[in-house]
Design a protein around this motif. Structure first.
Motif, PDB file in Angstrom:
ATOM      1  N   ASN A 131      13.549  47.654  11.115  1.00 20.63           N
ATOM      2  CA  ASN A 131      14.666  46.736  10.878  1.00 20.63           C
ATOM      3  C   ASN A 131      15.309  46.918   9.509  1.00 20.63           C
ATOM      4  OD1 ASN A 131      14.225  45.721  13.390  1.00 20.63           O
ATOM      5  ND2 ASN A 131      13.301  43.787  12.728  1.00 20.63           N
ATOM      6  N   LYS A 176      12.011  42.565  17.461  1.00 23.98           N
ATOM      7  CA  LYS A 176      13.000  41.863  16.652  1.00 23.98           C
ATOM      8  C   LYS A 176      12.398  41.248  15.399  1.00 23.98           C
ATOM      9  CE  LYS A 176      16.499  41.028  20.129  1.00 23.98           C
ATOM     10  NZ  LYS A 176      17.463  40.063  20.721  1.00 23.98           N
ATOM     11  N   GLY A 178      10.367  42.768  13.512  1.00 19.68           N
ATOM     12  CA  GLY A 178      10.110  43.861  12.573  1.00 19.68           C
ATOM     13  C   GLY A 178       8.860  44.646  12.851  1.00 19.68           C
ATOM     14  N   PRO A 370      20.034  50.184  12.232  1.00 23.77           N
ATOM     15  CA  PRO A 370      20.853  48.959  12.154  1.00 23.77           C
ATOM     16  C   PRO A 370      22.305  49.231  11.775  1.00 23.77           C
ATOM     17  CG  PRO A 370      18.713  48.593  11.118  1.00 23.77           C
ATOM     18  CD  PRO A 370      18.791  50.057  11.438  1.00 23.77           C
TER      19      PRO A 370
END
Length: 842
Positions: A131, A176, A178, A370
């Protein structure tokens, strides 16, 4: 040496059989066994160079971590760029391959190299983007077990904690929260049996922990994180079979749940989650009778909401089957790099081939960062590894405020504004432009990843936009690679404010020579004028100032009205004073004009007339009266008119009226006046307004008409003058005569005293009766008769049945003017169907 998917599958089966036999031999060390396997691998594929390189690059199973210096080799970015279709001169650290924003499906992209994975040529590993933008690779093949993390900012690799149990052909996804989920895979230390284990790696603590076991062990499966944070695992292979089962892992509850099976069993497929929440699974292979068969070019779609599978368009590859790697781009399209590059567009359900991957590079894994870049890794075709970043340009997104606006130069509102927000996933500077009436405005917006606002403005003081309305204005946003166009659909009205009012009345623009006005007639007027044809006045404001223009006497404020006149309140300005006034107006859009020029007026001092003839109560001996008066005017204006009136009934009626006579004379002869008690009044005008009346009361007059009881005694009168007399006894009659001025019709009007019934008879010069007025009591007589110019006519006034009164009657002689009105009527075809004429007296 690159190993194709099919050869790799064959190789894996051989490995499973050989290692199963080797593990039964108790007199060999693990190190020797592993070396033997690697040697067999190299010999099988005819790649002894790969073997020697692998042996020299990575230690055996005990070497779980690598020295840092071997993971931080600098990137060489000095070599020349090459175009697609040419050989890429690669080294361990790669040369630059740069498309220079070539076009694929209308989307621009670049391909740039990064530091390669600093180990021997690897395959069957796991990869996912963390992330924070770093990329994690988990390797557990054969005698190796290590994890590496790539830092894009430093272009370096560093080691991380190895998996608890080494494995290959496992799958890896970043959750989500991490953490990294690793599932399944073949276990080299357990006869390459398919694992049902799942592990979670925490990048914050660099530690591993166990997750709930999968219900069914598998390797070579496909895996992706769903929109809600859960993870879908589909297909894969077990011992000598491929699977069609699918499961979803919930990281919150740490549980697995069974979902609908795939339409057919497959392994090695590509998988990614679409932006709408569905999951796309592409390609893969099936194991039939211990032989790998390219199962399909099919594309499957899983809907988590309905727990069902459906088909999308087949991926149009040539040759053997498609599969990994695959990612969903930030713009919603799907990039599959298994057999060349193909891009799927969900909105059209279409695949299109693209030329993206450098020649000689064999992608094995890829991850979406990302920031939207794709990190793709795999063998470089020369015994080493390569890593590339694919940066797809995402066109900017443009929003527009479509609020209607009306603008004009004046009143500080003369700016046309287009505004909105713009965003660009690549954070590219975006140029925004639009054109109105041939005038183009442009602005450059930075930091576009945060959706900043943008504004374009046209200043009417410098940009000469014609008046009118504008809509459907194209606004373009370009990030230099691609441009998008949106449309302003509101309505812009470019209005011109009205001109300053003209035809200012009354007033003079010279303060030394103001126009004289009467307070009783202080009606201000002006003319509205607007550059925009058809526009109208909707409001006005009148301001009255002192003679020096410094002090405000009155402000009407804004009066909502289309009227072009304004009546000044009474007694606002003293007589004899000078004042200035101006006016401004608004049009239908609310635009305000300038004030008109200051117009100066002087408030008239009323004139006066002082009667100098006769005295109140005086008894006169003559019915012919001569009135005189003294005229006065403080403004030194000359007399322009006068009027004398008289009454013998206490001002209920005017029995005598000279009318308004335009003359500067200060005397007037009236008469003969009938006998009785009379009141008289005179007024004068100075050209601006009339004075008050000046009275002379109770004048006693003799009867000057008597005797006039016979034709022979008839009193001579003039036309167009008022006369008054009285019937004083039951036997009294009054005869009058006059001379006709023209051929035609004359009219005699007789007003009778209240309560009386008087008749009138008209005779010609031979004393023959021509006409008669015989109305009832209190009704005036109005008699019309034909006359001949120059002839004498008589008329007799008498009381019916001997009626008489002390009050006077009055009469008036005039010529009749007739107006003929003709009316025409037509049918629908325009034919005249009726004609009628009427005559009306005036």
């Amino acid at each position: 040496m690159y190993i194709s998917n099919d050869n790799q599958n064959i190789f894996n089966l051989r490995m499973v059989e050989i290692l199963s036999w080797i593990r039964k031999q108790k007199n060999r060390t693990l190190r020797v066994l592993t070396s033997f396997v690697l040697l067999l691998n190299a010999l099988t594929l005819g790649a002894t160079a790969a073997y020697s390189q692998s042996m020299s690059t990575v230690g055996f199973e005990g070497a779980a971590s690598l020295p840092d210096h071997s993971l931080t080799n600098p990137m060489n970015l000095t070599d020349k760029a090459v175009l697609p279709g040419t050989d890429v001169q690669s080294s361990v650290y790669g040369n630059v391959y740069l498309n220079g924003f070539a076009k694929t499906l209308g989307a621009s992209f670049t391909v740039t190299p990064a530091a390669p994975i600093p180990v021997f040529q690897i395959s069957q590993y796991g990869q996912s983007a963390l992330n924070d933008g770093r990329v994690m690779v988990t390797v557990g093949e054969y005698n190796a077990n290590y994890n590496l993390i790539y830092n894009p900012q430093l272009n370096t690799w560093e080691s991380a904690a190895p998996m608890p149990v080494k494995r290959n052909r496992h799958q890896q996804s970043t959750l989500k929260d991490g953490r990294v989920l690793v599932t399944g895979g073949f276990l080299p230390l357990e006869d390459y049996s398919p694992s049902h284990k799942a592990y979670l790696y925490d990048p914050q603590t660099n530690t591993w922990s166990e997750a709930a076991n999968m219900p069914q062990g598998r390797a070579g499966h496909s895996q992706s994180v769903l929109s809600d944070g859960r993870v879908l695992v589909a297909g894969g292979e077990a011992m000598r079979e491929t699977l069609d089962t699918a499961y979803i892992y919930d990281p919150v509850s740490n549980t697995w749940s069974k979902v609908a099976n795939l339409p057919f069993d497959l392994a090695g497929a590509g998988q990614s989650t679409l932006l709408d929440g569905r999951v796309m699974v592409v390609g893969g292979s099936s194991l039939v009778d211990r032989e790998w068969r390219p199962s399909s070019k099919k594309s499957l779609l899983y809907n988590p909401t309905t727990n069902s599978w459906s088909y999308a368009e087949n991926i149009p590859i040539l040759g053997d089957n498609a599969g990994r790697p695959q990612s969903t781009l930030l713009d919603g399209r799907v990039l599959n790099n298994s057999k060349g590059s193909y891009i799927y567009t969900p909105s059209t359900n279409k695949w299109t081939k693209a030329e993206i991957i450098p020649t000689g590079f064999y992608p094995m894994e890829q991850s979406l960062l990302p920031d939207g870049r794709i990190c793709v890794s795999g063998p470089d075709g020369r015994g080493g590894n390569a890593v590339y970043f694919i940066s797809f340009n995402t066109p900017p997104k443009l929003s527009i405020d479509n609020t209607d606006q009306t603008v004009w130069k004046e009143d500080g509102r003369g700016v046309v504004t287009l505004s909105g927000k713009v965003s660009d996933m690549n954070n590219d500077p975006v140029t925004i432009s639009a054109t109105i009436a041939g005038i183009t405005k442009t602005t450059i917006v930075s930091n576009t990843s945060s959706s900043p606002s943008w504004t374009l403005q046209w200043d009417l003081n410098s940009d000469r936009l014609p008046g009118g309305t504008y809509t459907n204005i194209a606004v373009t946003a370009s990030d230099s690679a691609e441009a998008v166009t949106s449309t302003y659909t509101g309505l812009i009205t470019v209005n011109h404010a009205p001109n300053a009012p003209t035809n200012i009345q009354p007033g003079s623009f010279s303060p030394s020579n103001p126009q004289m006005i009467a307070t009783g007639a202080s009606v201000l007027s002006w003319t509205f004028n607007d550059p925009d044809a058809g526009d109208i006045q909707t409001a006005f404001q009148v301001v009255i100032l002192s003679a020096d223009g410094k002090s405000q006497i009155y402000d009407s404020q804004w009066v909502v009205s289309s009227a072009n006149t304004f009546t000044v309140p009474a007694n606002l300005i003293n007589r004899g004073s000078v004042a200035g006034w101006y006016v401004r107006v608004k049009d239908s859009k609310g635009a305000v004009s300038n004030f008109s020029p200051l117009a100066y007026v002087r408030i008239n001092t009323m004139p006066s007339a002082e009667l100098t003839s006769y005295t109140d109560g005086q008894t006169l001996t003559d019915n012919m009266l001569t009135f005189t008066w003294k005229y006065k005017d403080a403004d030194q204006q000359a007399q322009t008119e006068y009027q004398v009136v008289g009454t013998n009934d206490g001002w209920k009626n005017w029995a005598y009226n000279s009318g308004e006579i335009k003359s500067g004379s200060t005397s007037h002869v009236a008469g003969p006046i009938t006998s009785g008690s009379w009141n008289f009044a005179v007024r004068v005008k100075d050209g601006t307004e009339w004075s008050e009346w000046s009275f002379r009361n109770n004048l006693m007059l003799p009867n000057a008409y008597e005797p006039n009881d016979t034709f022979e005694q008839a009193f001579f009168v003039k036309m167009n003058e008022s006369y008054a007399s009285a019937i004083t006894t039951a036997t009294d009659v009054d005869f009058y005569k006059y001379t006709a001025k023209a051929n035609g019709v004359d009219r005699l009007t007789l007003n009778v005293p209240k309560g009386q019934n008087y008749n009138v008879h008209i005779y010609d010069s031979s004393k023959r009766l021509l006409a008669a007025g015989i109305q009832e009591t209190d009704i005036p007589e109005n008699v019309l008769y034909e006359v001949t110019e120059g002839q004498t006519y008589y008329f007799k006034i008498f009381g019916v049945n001997g009626g008489f009164s002390g009050s006077s009657y009055s009469f008036f002689l005039s010529s009749l003017t007739l107006r003929n009105d003709t009316r025409y009527e037509y049918d629908n075809n325009g034919n005249l169907i009726k004609k009628s004429s009427t005559a009306q007296s005036q």
